[in-house]
Design an enzyme around this catalytic site. Sequence first.
Site, PDB file in Angstrom:
ATOM      1  N   SER A 140      39.935 114.057  -5.437  1.00 45.59           N
ATOM      2  CA  SER A 140      40.408 113.042  -6.383  1.00 45.59           C
ATOM      3  C   SER A 140      41.871 113.328  -6.686  1.00 45.59           C
ATOM      4  O   SER A 140      42.305 114.493  -6.613  1.00 45.59           O
ATOM      5  CB  SER A 140      39.596 113.150  -7.678  1.00 45.59           C
ATOM      6  N   TYR A 153      36.189 118.788 -13.960  1.00 46.42           N
ATOM      7  CA  TYR A 153      36.266 117.897 -12.798  1.00 46.42           C
ATOM      8  C   TYR A 153      37.516 118.213 -11.963  1.00 46.42           C
ATOM      9  O   TYR A 153      37.450 118.321 -10.731  1.00 46.42           O
ATOM     10  CB  TYR A 153      36.307 116.453 -13.307  1.00 46.42           C
TER      11      TYR A 153
HETATM   12  P1  NAP Z   1      28.963 107.043  -8.381  1.00 47.10           P
HETATM   13  O1  NAP Z   1      29.163 105.567  -8.371  1.00 47.10           O
HETATM   14  O2  NAP Z   1      28.556 107.694  -9.656  1.00 47.10           O
HETATM   15  O3  NAP Z   1      27.926 107.432  -7.210  1.00 47.10           O
HETATM   16  C1  NAP Z   1      27.599 108.777  -7.018  1.00 47.10           C
HETATM   17  C2  NAP Z   1      26.577 108.912  -5.905  1.00 47.10           C
HETATM   18  O4  NAP Z   1      26.276 110.314  -5.754  1.00 47.10           O
HETATM   19  C3  NAP Z   1      25.269 108.217  -6.198  1.00 47.10           C
HETATM   20  O5  NAP Z   1      24.708 107.757  -4.986  1.00 47.10           O
HETATM   21  C4  NAP Z   1      24.417 109.341  -6.785  1.00 47.10           C
HETATM   22  O6  NAP Z   1      23.032 109.049  -6.587  1.00 47.10           O
HETATM   23  C5  NAP Z   1      24.886 110.535  -5.948  1.00 47.10           C
HETATM   24  N1  NAP Z   1      24.735 111.842  -6.606  1.00 47.10           N
HETATM   25  C6  NAP Z   1      25.178 112.233  -7.820  1.00 47.10           C
HETATM   26  N2  NAP Z   1      24.844 113.509  -8.048  1.00 47.10           N
HETATM   27  C7  NAP Z   1      24.178 113.933  -6.943  1.00 47.10           C
HETATM   28  C8  NAP Z   1      23.557 115.164  -6.563  1.00 47.10           C
HETATM   29  N3  NAP Z   1      23.571 116.225  -7.369  1.00 47.10           N
HETATM   30  N4  NAP Z   1      22.973 115.238  -5.349  1.00 47.10           N
HETATM   31  C9  NAP Z   1      22.950 114.172  -4.518  1.00 47.10           C
HETATM   32  N5  NAP Z   1      23.494 112.991  -4.806  1.00 47.10           N
HETATM   33  C10 NAP Z   1      24.113 112.871  -6.007  1.00 47.10           C
HETATM   34  O7  NAP Z   1      30.309 107.797  -7.921  1.00 47.10           O
HETATM   35  P2  NAP Z   1      31.590 107.252  -7.108  1.00 47.10           P
HETATM   36  O8  NAP Z   1      32.546 106.677  -8.072  1.00 47.10           O
HETATM   37  O9  NAP Z   1      31.146 106.464  -5.926  1.00 47.10           O
HETATM   38  O10 NAP Z   1      32.220 108.643  -6.614  1.00 47.10           O
HETATM   39  C11 NAP Z   1      31.919 109.204  -5.356  1.00 47.10           C
HETATM   40  C12 NAP Z   1      32.838 110.406  -5.127  1.00 47.10           C
HETATM   41  O11 NAP Z   1      34.203 109.981  -5.225  1.00 47.10           O
HETATM   42  C13 NAP Z   1      32.668 111.506  -6.175  1.00 47.10           C
HETATM   43  O12 NAP Z   1      32.825 112.775  -5.576  1.00 47.10           O
HETATM   44  C14 NAP Z   1      33.820 111.247  -7.134  1.00 47.10           C
HETATM   45  O13 NAP Z   1      34.205 112.403  -7.827  1.00 47.10           O
HETATM   46  C15 NAP Z   1      34.892 110.769  -6.171  1.00 47.10           C
HETATM   47  N6  NAP Z   1      35.934 109.972  -6.801  1.00 47.10           N
HETATM   48  C16 NAP Z   1      35.645 108.777  -7.408  1.00 47.10           C
HETATM   49  C17 NAP Z   1      36.687 108.054  -7.998  1.00 47.10           C
HETATM   50  C18 NAP Z   1      36.454 106.736  -8.655  1.00 47.10           C
HETATM   51  O14 NAP Z   1      37.428 106.184  -9.220  1.00 47.10           O
HETATM   52  N7  NAP Z   1      35.270 106.156  -8.625  1.00 47.10           N
HETATM   53  C19 NAP Z   1      37.987 108.546  -7.962  1.00 47.10           C
HETATM   54  C20 NAP Z   1      38.237 109.758  -7.345  1.00 47.10           C
HETATM   55  C21 NAP Z   1      37.207 110.458  -6.758  1.00 47.10           C
HETATM   56  P3  NAP Z   1      21.910 109.478  -7.675  1.00 47.10           P
HETATM   57  O15 NAP Z   1      22.340 108.944  -8.983  1.00 47.10           O
HETATM   58  O16 NAP Z   1      20.638 108.938  -7.144  1.00 47.10           O
HETATM   59  O17 NAP Z   1      21.930 110.979  -7.621  1.00 47.10           O
END
Ligand code: NAP
Length: 246
Positions: A140, A153
């Site tokens: 990130s 984080y």
């Molecule tokens: P999200 O919408 O919250 O989705 C997270 C996914 O990960 C879901 O499918 C969730 O499924 C799964 N998950 C969570 N904890 C888990 C665990 N312990 N084991 C296995 N699966 C798990 O998140 P997102 O925004 O798509 O983010 C995805 C990645 O991008 C993350 O690493 C986040 O830090 C990074 N990121 C996101 C942003 C942003 O703006 N959105 C920015 C920078 C980086 P379940 O709920 O079924 O577990």
Amino acid sequence: MKLLEGKVALITGATRGIGKGIAEVFAAHGAKIAFTFRSSDDAAKKMVEELPTEAIYFKADAASFEDTQRVVDETVKHFGQLDIIVNNAGITKDTLLLRMGVEQWQDVLDTNLNSVFFTTKAAMRTLLKQRSGSIINISSVVGLQGNAGQANYAASKAGIIGFTKSVAREIGSRGIRANVVAPGFIATEMTDQLPEKELASWLETIPLKRAGQAEDVANLCLFLASDMSTYITGQVMNVDGGMVMA
Ligand code: NAP
């Protein structure tokens, strides 16, 4: 032109948001998909039906080495190969340091950083034997510049960068690449939780003046997963609408 024909990709945390976007783009480009989640069973079943290539899923906690080893072993057993790993599963437990408990620190480090070590370690023998592979770790921009209220984080996402660069140096000679993708502000359920005011202040810092979409991140992952990037390793690439410039 399909860029991932004949390849198998493992994506952690892919039932929604960025992980789901990556699975969809990879499958559209011909990759067979294995993906994980922790609790969203219905979304996982629906995804398998909808993806255009063969897909399998595992209910597995990214923060557990035992779960991860099982996922990698069963993926290789099922598909006979593993070419691409996307370490995407991640969580936030935001609070100011003054209020941050040990559990909030530990949970985020376990899910976001330890998980990356676990998957990479579990897949190492397979990748070394194949003498090829592309590992893509989702960090990130917060891991690059920090963020008040996200010390846990930010530490986990910065840790991913050091880990990935070390892996790239360690196994580059075996034809295995490792790169980091650092998204900025991407519209997903994770960012949905943010208060209106914080959202507005994030948008203010983005030269392109919009939130990114999961597909924006997925397209960079596609490039890094494909043979279009065979001379690129150990790099950190931002998908952030220009929010952070080197
Ligand atoms: P999200 O919408 O919250 O989705 C997270 C996914 O990960 C879901 O499918 C969730 O499924 C799964 N998950 C969570 N904890 C888990 C665990 N312990 N084991 C296995 N699966 C798990 O998140 P997102 O925004 O798509 O983010 C995805 C990645 O991008 C993350 O690493 C986040 O830090 C990074 N990121 C996101 C942003 C942003 O703006 N959105 C920015 C920078 C980086 P379940 O709920 O079924 O577990």
